[in-house]
Design a protein around this motif. Structure first.
Motif, PDB file in Angstrom:
ATOM      1  N   THR A  32     -50.445 -37.468 -50.337  1.00  0.00           N
ATOM      2  CA  THR A  32     -51.294 -37.221 -49.172  1.00  0.00           C
ATOM      3  C   THR A  32     -51.920 -38.516 -48.659  1.00  0.00           C
ATOM      4  O   THR A  32     -51.898 -38.800 -47.456  1.00  0.00           O
ATOM      5  N   SER A  35     -49.146 -41.250 -47.481  1.00  0.00           N
ATOM      6  CA  SER A  35     -48.456 -40.828 -46.254  1.00  0.00           C
ATOM      7  C   SER A  35     -49.410 -40.677 -45.081  1.00  0.00           C
ATOM      8  O   SER A  35     -49.005 -40.233 -44.009  1.00  0.00           O
ATOM      9  N   PHE A  37     -52.038 -38.629 -44.739  1.00  0.00           N
ATOM     10  CA  PHE A  37     -52.314 -37.214 -44.464  1.00  0.00           C
ATOM     11  C   PHE A  37     -51.265 -36.613 -43.521  1.00  0.00           C
ATOM     12  O   PHE A  37     -51.587 -35.994 -42.506  1.00  0.00           O
ATOM     13  N   VAL A  38     -50.012 -36.786 -43.918  1.00  0.00           N
ATOM     14  CA  VAL A  38     -48.904 -36.369 -43.061  1.00  0.00           C
ATOM     15  C   VAL A  38     -48.946 -34.879 -42.744  1.00  0.00           C
ATOM     16  O   VAL A  38     -48.580 -34.449 -41.643  1.00  0.00           O
ATOM     17  N   GLN A  39     -49.385 -34.055 -43.704  1.00  0.00           N
ATOM     18  CA  GLN A  39     -49.387 -32.611 -43.481  1.00  0.00           C
ATOM     19  C   GLN A  39     -50.405 -32.193 -42.432  1.00  0.00           C
ATOM     20  O   GLN A  39     -50.246 -31.133 -41.801  1.00  0.00           O
ATOM     21  N   ALA A 108     -48.249 -31.654 -48.641  1.00  0.00           N
ATOM     22  CA  ALA A 108     -47.661 -33.001 -48.610  1.00  0.00           C
ATOM     23  C   ALA A 108     -46.538 -33.120 -49.629  1.00  0.00           C
ATOM     24  O   ALA A 108     -45.478 -33.688 -49.341  1.00  0.00           O
ATOM     25  N   THR A 109     -46.751 -32.577 -50.827  1.00  0.00           N
ATOM     26  CA  THR A 109     -45.711 -32.630 -51.863  1.00  0.00           C
ATOM     27  C   THR A 109     -44.465 -31.900 -51.408  1.00  0.00           C
ATOM     28  O   THR A 109     -43.342 -32.389 -51.581  1.00  0.00           O
ATOM     29  N   SER A 300     -43.799 -27.452 -45.230  1.00  0.00           N
ATOM     30  CA  SER A 300     -45.250 -27.506 -45.391  1.00  0.00           C
ATOM     31  C   SER A 300     -45.887 -26.241 -44.848  1.00  0.00           C
ATOM     32  O   SER A 300     -46.853 -25.713 -45.413  1.00  0.00           O
TER      33      SER A 300
END
Length: 479
Positions: A32, A35, A37-39, A108-109, A300
């Motif tokens: 997270t 990246s 906070f890509v999600q 994120a995972t 996601s």
């Protein structure tokens, strides 16, 4: 049998008891942060897939939405009804808060593992794709790690295709016997027969079935939860305050206080949404998308739907009822949910919950089967092996429905899932730089003002199947 039980219990303790949950949490937080906070940044883009892609079906591909719904169907199961109830009973209302937190991290995972599955997917002769951890281990880390992929594949077949499918058959048969008085034999025959018709149709038929039953399942359950919330709308603010207060130990509803809330919330969230466990990437890889990150973003959303939405529905039904007793560990999870729902809308709701269990469990059966099929395709290309797996799955669904007192045979499922999850997490940690390269490519194309399309030629050092990306730009060119 006692020696085997001791052996599997030891594996279970070494994985779920000591290593797995901290590893999942730490790696999810790391993904997270690194990246950016890509999600959250791509949250709006997740919902674009829900409109579907009719052109993908015309070309014989499985669409991104269909892959999403298969994944949702697998993640959403009996645990969303019974497991959440147990987590709240043992961990108190605060467990719900930590369940939400691990879901946000798990998004994120799931994005990382599923974009890797798409990146290293392989085109099949029938126009479909295959991929998942076994393939991104061998192609991403090199053939010298094939033994790790073999361990993963064997554990995936044992845990999901065999053990968990027997449990799902048992769950459905038990619900029908309890609410309708239907003999387990009849339920087992019906469930095994329907499962056989679906699994013998391959991934396309599985995707078509999921495209129909999953929306019905989710919308029906959401509708019931909405009715409960509206009936108790004046009590909702107090419930939310109670969840947060218990999460931080300000109100200790159960023994253990904040520690029990965190432990139960994290465990239930991880078991439910499967983020990082290495199961969902097998389904994510089958989708026809222009860029690997596109399906990562979609997966996601699957975690969000499973935990933030469906699990919360169950939690709200229970916490807004007057039957919830914190710390009453002898209360069966399904029974607590049934009683809570009946207290809101009446006894007829037990029939609704039985139907929900049927749809939830059946969607999990076909999902679990495909995971086994995909793992078997990695181990061997012998068509008779696939035929044997299908027969075995059908038999185990029937056997599970009719053997409520013999399910100790399947106690190997949890430890096997623990092993495959550890294998997957090690692979994710090693392949994270590759995932970031693919994510950077996606972001660069967005910044340039165009819809991202994956070009395998831009990654000459990776062992990619270029045939899997020959149609990658079709969706963009149609627009």
């Amino acid at each position: 049998m006692g020696i085997l039980d001791s052996f599997f219990n030891l594996i279970n303790d070494l994985t779920w008891g000591w290593a797995l949950i901290p590893f999942l949490v730490v790696l999810g937080v790391f993904f997270t942060l690194v990246s950016d906070f890509v999600q959250i940044r791509f949250f709006r883009r997740m919902f674009a897939v829900l409109k579907g892609d009719p052109e993908a079906r015309k070309q014989g591909h499985v669409s991104s939405r269909e892959a999403l719904l298969v994944s949702v169907g697998g993640r959403v199961g009996g645990g969303n009804i019974a497991g959440v109830a147990v987590a709240i009973t043992v961990g108190g209302p605060g467990a719900v808060f930590w369940m939400w937190m691990i879901a946000l991290v798990g998004m994120a995972t799931s994005l990382i593992e599923c974009l890797l599955a798409q990146t290293f997917k392989e085109a099949q002769s029938d126009g479909t794709y295959r991929g998942g951890p076994a393939r991104y281990i061998t192609q991403g880390l090199g053939p010298e790690f094939r033994w790790l992929a073999v361990v993963y594949s064997i554990c995936l077949i044992a845990a999901f295709a065999l053990g968990f499918n027997a449990f799902q058959g048992n769950t459905v048969a038990g619900a029908f016997e309890e609410s309708l008085g239907t003999p387990r034999l009849y339920t087992g025959v019906l469930l095994a027969g329907i499962a056989g018709l679906v699994v013998y149709g391959g991934i396309r038929r599985i995707a078509r079935v999921a495209d129909v039953i999953i929306p019905i399942m989710a919308i029906g359950y959401l509708g019931m939860a909405a009715i409960v919330v509206l009936i108790n709308i004046l009590h909702v603010p107090a419930m939310i305050i109670d969840i947060v207060a218990n999460a931080f130990g300000l109100r200790e509803a159960v023994a253990g206080g904040m520690g029990a809330a965190i432990a139960q919330g994290l465990r239930r969230g991880l078991f439910s949404n499967e983020a990082g466990l290495g199961s969902a990437p097998n389904v994510a890889a089958v989708a026809y998308v222009p860029h690997p990150v596109s399906q990562g973003i979609v997966q996601s959303l699957s975690v969000f739907i499973d935990t933030i939405i469906i699990c919360s529905c169950t939690a709200f039904m229970i916490l807004l009822s007057d039957v919830y007793q914190p710390g009453a560990e002898d209360m069966d999870g399904v029974v607590l949910t049934q009683q809570a729902l009946a207290s809101h809308v009446g006894g007829w709701s037990s029939y609704f919950l039985t139907a929900a269990v049927l749809l939830f469990s059946f969607s999990s059966i076909i999902y679990n089967y495909y995971l086994g099929e995909n793992a078997l395709s990695f181990l061997t290309g012998n068509p008779m092996a696939l035929h044997g797996l299908r027969i075995l799955v059908i038999v185990l669904v029937f056997f599970g429905a009719n053997a409520p007192d013999a399910l100790y045979v399947f106690n190997f499922s949890d430890p096997m899932m623990g092993v495959l999850a550890l294998v997957n997490l090690v692979a994710l940690a090693m392949l994270f730089p590759t995932a970031m390269r693919v994510l950077k490519d996606y972001r660069a194309q967005l910044a340039a003002g165009r819809e991202p399309v994956f070009d395998p030629e831009a990654f000459p050092d990776l062992a990619l199947d270029k045939a899997a990306w020959t149609d990658a730009g079709e969706d963009i060119r149609r627009d």
